[in-house]
Design an enzyme around this catalytic site. Structure first.
Site, PDB file in Angstrom:
ATOM      1  N   ASN A 190       0.869  -1.206   0.020  1.00 26.65           N
ATOM      2  CA  ASN A 190      -0.014  -0.042   0.019  1.00 26.65           C
ATOM      3  C   ASN A 190       0.880   1.143  -0.263  1.00 26.65           C
ATOM      4  O   ASN A 190       1.406   1.632   0.979  1.00 26.65           O
ATOM      5  CB  ASN A 190      -1.125   0.065   1.197  1.00 26.65           C
ATOM      6  CG  ASN A 190      -1.924   1.159   1.470  1.00 26.65           C
ATOM      7  OD1 ASN A 190      -1.890   2.123   0.379  1.00 26.65           O
ATOM      8  ND2 ASN A 190      -2.614   1.184   2.419  1.00 26.65           N
ATOM      9  N   ARG A 196      -2.408  -2.186  -3.425  1.00 29.99           N
ATOM     10  CA  ARG A 196      -3.573  -1.324  -3.299  1.00 29.99           C
ATOM     11  C   ARG A 196      -3.619  -0.141  -4.148  1.00 29.99           C
ATOM     12  O   ARG A 196      -2.764   0.493  -4.166  1.00 29.99           O
ATOM     13  CB  ARG A 196      -3.720  -1.236  -1.758  1.00 29.99           C
ATOM     14  CG  ARG A 196      -5.048  -0.370  -1.390  1.00 29.99           C
ATOM     15  CD  ARG A 196      -5.144   0.057  -0.150  1.00 29.99           C
ATOM     16  NE  ARG A 196      -6.450   1.021  -0.075  1.00 29.99           N
ATOM     17  CZ  ARG A 196      -6.583   1.516   1.068  1.00 29.99           C
ATOM     18  NH1 ARG A 196      -5.644   1.724   2.050  1.00 29.99           N
ATOM     19  NH2 ARG A 196      -7.691   2.365   1.154  1.00 29.99           N
ATOM     20  N   HIS A 242     -13.200   1.952   0.002  1.00 33.57           N
ATOM     21  CA  HIS A 242     -13.260   0.842   1.163  1.00 33.57           C
ATOM     22  C   HIS A 242     -13.738  -0.387   0.411  1.00 33.57           C
ATOM     23  O   HIS A 242     -14.229  -1.076   1.289  1.00 33.57           O
ATOM     24  CB  HIS A 242     -13.935   1.196   2.356  1.00 33.57           C
ATOM     25  CG  HIS A 242     -13.205   2.337   3.095  1.00 33.57           C
ATOM     26  ND1 HIS A 242     -14.161   3.326   3.623  1.00 33.57           N
ATOM     27  CD2 HIS A 242     -12.162   2.541   3.316  1.00 33.57           C
ATOM     28  CE1 HIS A 242     -13.193   4.083   4.374  1.00 33.57           C
ATOM     29  NE2 HIS A 242     -11.958   3.609   4.551  1.00 33.57           N
ATOM     30  N   ARG A 270     -13.134  14.596   8.332  1.00 34.49           N
ATOM     31  CA  ARG A 270     -13.655  15.116   7.421  1.00 34.49           C
ATOM     32  C   ARG A 270     -15.139  15.349   7.501  1.00 34.49           C
ATOM     33  O   ARG A 270     -15.600  14.582   8.475  1.00 34.49           O
ATOM     34  CB  ARG A 270     -13.631  13.959   6.321  1.00 34.49           C
ATOM     35  CG  ARG A 270     -12.304  13.650   5.715  1.00 34.49           C
ATOM     36  CD  ARG A 270     -12.401  12.602   4.341  1.00 34.49           C
ATOM     37  NE  ARG A 270     -11.242  11.898   3.813  1.00 34.49           N
ATOM     38  CZ  ARG A 270     -10.868  10.722   4.017  1.00 34.49           C
ATOM     39  NH1 ARG A 270     -11.805  10.141   4.219  1.00 34.49           N
ATOM     40  NH2 ARG A 270      -9.683  10.582   3.573  1.00 34.49           N
ATOM     41  N   GLU A 330      -8.014  -6.143   4.822  1.00 37.35           N
ATOM     42  CA  GLU A 330      -7.935  -5.844   3.467  1.00 37.35           C
ATOM     43  C   GLU A 330      -6.797  -6.278   2.638  1.00 37.35           C
ATOM     44  O   GLU A 330      -6.700  -6.903   1.763  1.00 37.35           O
ATOM     45  CB  GLU A 330      -7.975  -4.228   3.353  1.00 37.35           C
ATOM     46  CG  GLU A 330      -9.233  -3.803   3.588  1.00 37.35           C
ATOM     47  CD  GLU A 330      -9.117  -2.080   3.917  1.00 37.35           C
ATOM     48  OE1 GLU A 330      -8.963  -1.766   5.191  1.00 37.35           O
ATOM     49  OE2 GLU A 330      -9.327  -1.157   3.011  1.00 37.35           O
TER      50      GLU A 330
END
Ligand code: ADP
Length: 412
Positions: A7, A90, A179, A240, A383
């Protein structure tokens, strides 16, 4: 076969080495501050920690350090690099070009570059990671696994914004969602826990970490999700804002005398739990501690966070005309019974009832009351394992190479 899962961020490189015969983790590491002073690598393998501060000017040097750590005679996990069968990367944004994971070839690289305008922060870093990996491990097959791909099954009623249609046609402005690898993993795990084929299940997957998104998964396909063109839309997150009236952005820019870009920066970096709590923290643990200690700023942030989440669960039950199970995952979803309770409180009208004792669970567990029509589960996400499984499925028998035509593609 051993699979390396990567990643790559703009100044970091996270990785895991997974033995796919037993799906066990062999090593896990992180290169930080790439291109910045004080760059370093830390890796855990065989219960031993390898730590080094060394100059990492770019991602290629970071990959060199990673290879050094993985093959270190004392702290490593491999005798040599030939024991890595394939690499899974990823990739954040696959736009409409990718509906599943793919073996990386020249055409894939071109499509990734074409998608940069949609993910100007993330995709260039992912591309750098792939190119660096190729230069350090030439000939090792590589697979790209996209955060957006799982959501490509959304119907247009869910992915279109109420904008002039020409903006979708010209610029592909629409909801993409993120996601996806986590939602797909958690949904398939829930089907196994329920002992039913995923094709017959309506699920709501609630991924709540620093970034949070929910997905409505009907018959194993994502039919709606809370994040949009970018990860800014939807739920209240660590920093956020999630959903708001777009007119707020212009007003902020005018009244604060800042640019539109800086106003969006406020929405991305200074809002959410951090902003609502008056700067207390973006970390849910601090917000929960404040709430429990009677701090009103923390309570305010927690209330807005939980209320927004509750509304989306209601919306997705309506969208799917039912729901068999709600699944909580990621840092907050997996670990915090208080957040789960705040979200699902007073939803008995929709057949949702938590069991307060079961809700104290950590790790995979059923946490709904025995009479609850909708089952509620904690399902830890993984993941990296999902990426490794896709990588194995696409390269296990194939001799894929960079810059040759993709020989196998999954559009599952
Ligand atoms: P990301 O991968 O998006 O960076 P994570 O999935 O690691 O984020 O989630 C981070 C969030 O999870 C933070 O808000 C943190 O407070 C919360 N979290 C992590 N561990 C716990 C815990 N034991 N109890 C409650 N919240 C937790």
């Amino acid at each position: 076969m051993n699979i390396l899962v990567v990643n790559a961020g703009s100044s970091s490189l996270k990785y895991q080495l997974i033995d796919m015969t037993s799906e066990s983790l062999l090593a896990k590491g992180l290169c930080e501050r790439i291109g910045i002073e004080g760059s370093n690598i830390e890796q855990k393998a065989n219960g031993r920690v390898y730590q080094k501060t060394l100059p990492l000017k770019n991602h290629t040097e970071a990959f060199g350090a990673l290879v050094g750590a993985l093959t270190d005679p004392e702290y490593g996990a491999l005798k040599d690099l030939s024991l890595i069968g394939a690499v899974g990367h990823r990739v954040v944004h696959g736009a409409e070009a990718f509906t599943g994971s793919v073996v990386i070839d020249g055409a894939v690289m071109k499509a990734l570059r074409d998608n940069i305008p949609l993910a100007p922060l993330h995709n260039p870093a992912n591309i750098m990671g792939i190119e660096a990996c190729r230069s350090v491990m030439p000939g090792v097959p590589m697979v790209a696994v996209f955060d957006t791909a799982f959501h490509q099954t959304m119907p247009r009623r869910a992915y279109l914004y109420g904008l002039p249609y020409e903006y979708y046609e010209k610029y592909r402005i629409r909801r993409y969602g993120f996601h996806g690898t986590s939602h797909r993993y958690v949904a398939s795990r829930a089907a196994a826990l329920l002992g039913k084929p995923i094709e017959r299940l309506k699920l709501i997957s609630c991924h709540m970490g620093n970034g949070s998104s929910f997905a409505a998964v009907d018959g194993g396909r994502s039919v709606d999700t809370t994040m949009g063109l970018t990860p800014l839309e939807g739920l209240i997150m660590g920093t956020r804002s999630g959903d708001l009236d777009p007119a707020v952005i212009e007003m902020l820019a005018q009244t604060e005398g800042i640019s539109l870009k800086d106003a969006i920066g406020v929405l991305n970096k200074k809002s959410g739990l951090l902003g609502l709590s008056g700067g207390l923290s973006s970390d849910w643990r601090d917000i929960r501690a404040g709430l429990q200690a009677g701090d009103d700023a923390a309570a305010r942030a927690a209330e807005v966070f939980a209320y927004r989440a509750k509304k989306y669960i209601g919306a997705y039950i309506a969208a799917m005309n039912g729901c068999d199970a709600i699944l909580f995952t990621a840092g907050i979803g997996e670990n915090d019974g208080c957040a789960r309770e705040m979200i699902l409180k007073d939803m008995d009208y929709l057949g949702i009832e938590l069991d307060p004792e079961l809700n104290k669970a950590r790790g995979e567990a059923l946490i709904s009351a025995s009479g609850s029509r909708v089952k509620v589960f904690v399902v830890p996400t993984n993941e990296e394992l999902a990426i490794a499984r896709d990588t194995l499925a696409l390269t296990g028998t194939a001799r894929a190479r960079f810059n040759t035509p993709a020989i196998e593609r999954s559009f599952a």
